[in-house]
Write an enzyme that holds these catalytic residues in place. Structure first.
Site, PDB file in Angstrom:
ATOM      1  N   SER A 117     -19.893 -34.681  15.124  1.00  0.00           N
ATOM      2  CA  SER A 117     -20.304 -36.085  14.717  1.00  0.00           C
ATOM      3  C   SER A 117     -19.601 -36.557  13.542  1.00  0.00           C
ATOM      4  O   SER A 117     -19.179 -37.530  13.306  1.00  0.00           O
ATOM      5  CB  SER A 117     -21.828 -36.143  14.755  1.00  0.00           C
ATOM      6  N   GLU A 118     -19.271 -35.507  12.611  1.00  0.00           N
ATOM      7  CA  GLU A 118     -18.762 -35.765  11.440  1.00  0.00           C
ATOM      8  C   GLU A 118     -17.830 -34.751  10.712  1.00  0.00           C
ATOM      9  O   GLU A 118     -18.245 -33.455  11.098  1.00  0.00           O
ATOM     10  CB  GLU A 118     -19.738 -36.187  10.254  1.00  0.00           C
ATOM     11  N   THR A 119     -16.596 -35.003  10.360  1.00  0.00           N
ATOM     12  CA  THR A 119     -15.904 -33.958   9.657  1.00  0.00           C
ATOM     13  C   THR A 119     -15.711 -34.747   8.498  1.00  0.00           C
ATOM     14  O   THR A 119     -15.184 -35.818   8.127  1.00  0.00           O
ATOM     15  CB  THR A 119     -14.283 -33.748  10.314  1.00  0.00           C
TER      16      THR A 119
END
Length: 288
Positions: free
Chosen positions: A45-47
């Site tokens: 979902s996030e980097t």
């Protein structure tokens, strides 16, 4: 080119639960298009990308860094769990010696500090205002079907819609709800919703966990059908539930399949401290 990379499960102390984020440590500037390519490749979902702000900065000694967050589809203005993960990499892996870290982000300066076995994030607190049902009726129907909605609020700063289910429901109703978040894209006609929060009051009969409220969060507009544990959603939920429960200290649980717990403390400066634990599950290098 090699970039140190880590996967950190946030808002949990057990591997493979909580919310996973990738954290990249940038020794040097990265070509702009590579941020998104890496985030798409990582497909979480996030980097998060931590960068040095000055040539002499050091990941183990400096106290202020740049921080950006990317979903597989786009850059986002705020991500709590990936900020928690970023602080964890600096504190626990880089052995950063500062008591407080400051991140310069699209949402202003965010601070993270260690308190015992938690990392505490200092986040903006976002107010909500009443939302007219007629405007978002199709979206609500797509989200909760025939379940009874007790309250409906909108956060203009974050473009999040907060849907509170009836107090008559148990936590299991929220957990078992089958949500087809892909359908939100066609059901949302106003253009103003970019995230949908489902929430439920916690102190129902049989609640022995001490959780003040529960939630689930969906952001298909950013390519994230359901986010496991969401700091930015709790920057909205905190102000709502504090008002309704008359509490400044709360314990929250996000009821995704992975699940995660957040300790919440409203500050006197109009912001909110959100604390969580972490588990580091992967260390390596991106090579390209």
């Amino acid at each position: 080119m090699q970039i140190p990379i880590f996967t950190v499960d946030a808002f949990t102390n057990r591997p493979f639960s909580g919310n996973p984020a990738v954290v990249c440590l940038l020794e040097n500037d990265l070509d702009e298009d590579l941020h998104q390519k890496i985030a798409t490749e990582m497909n979480l979902s996030e980097t998060a990308f931590i960068r040095k702000l000055h040539p002499g900065d050091d990941f183990s000694k400096s106290s202020c860094f740049g921080l950006r967050w990317f979903t597989p589809a786009s850059e986002v203005p705020l991500c709590g769990h990936a900020t928690l993960a970023s602080a964890a990499v600096l504190f626990y892996i880089q052995k950063n010696t500062n008591s407080v870290l400051t991140f310069v982000t699209l949402s202003g300066e965010l601070k993270a500090r260690q308190v015992e076995d938690h990392i505490v994030l200092d986040l903006p607190l976002y107010k909500t205002s009443p939302q007219v049902l007629q405007e978002v009726e199709e979206l609500i129907k797509a989200a909760v079907g025939n379940l009874i909605v007790q309250d409906l609020r909108y956060s203009p700063d974050t473009k999040k819609l907060l849907v509170r289910l009836s107090d008559t429901y148990e936590r299991s109703v929220l957990e078992k709800l089958q949500v087809r978040a892909q359908d939100f894209l066609s059901a949302e006609k106003t253009g103003k919703v970019k995230g949908l929060i489902l929430t439920l009051k916690g102190n129902s009969p049989g609640n022995h966990s001490g959780h003040d409220f529960y939630s689930r969060y969906f952001a298909p507009w950013f390519g994230v059908l359901e986010d496991p544990v969401t700091g930015s959603a709790h920057a909205v939920l905190s102000s709502y539930w504090s008002e309704h429960l008359g509490k400044k200290e709360m314990l929250a649980f996000q009821c995704s399949r992975r699940g995660g717990e957040l300790k919440i403390s409203l500050r006197n400066d109009g912001r909110v401290d959100i604390a969580g634990k972490i588990a580091i599950v992967l260390k390596g290098n991106l090579t390209f």
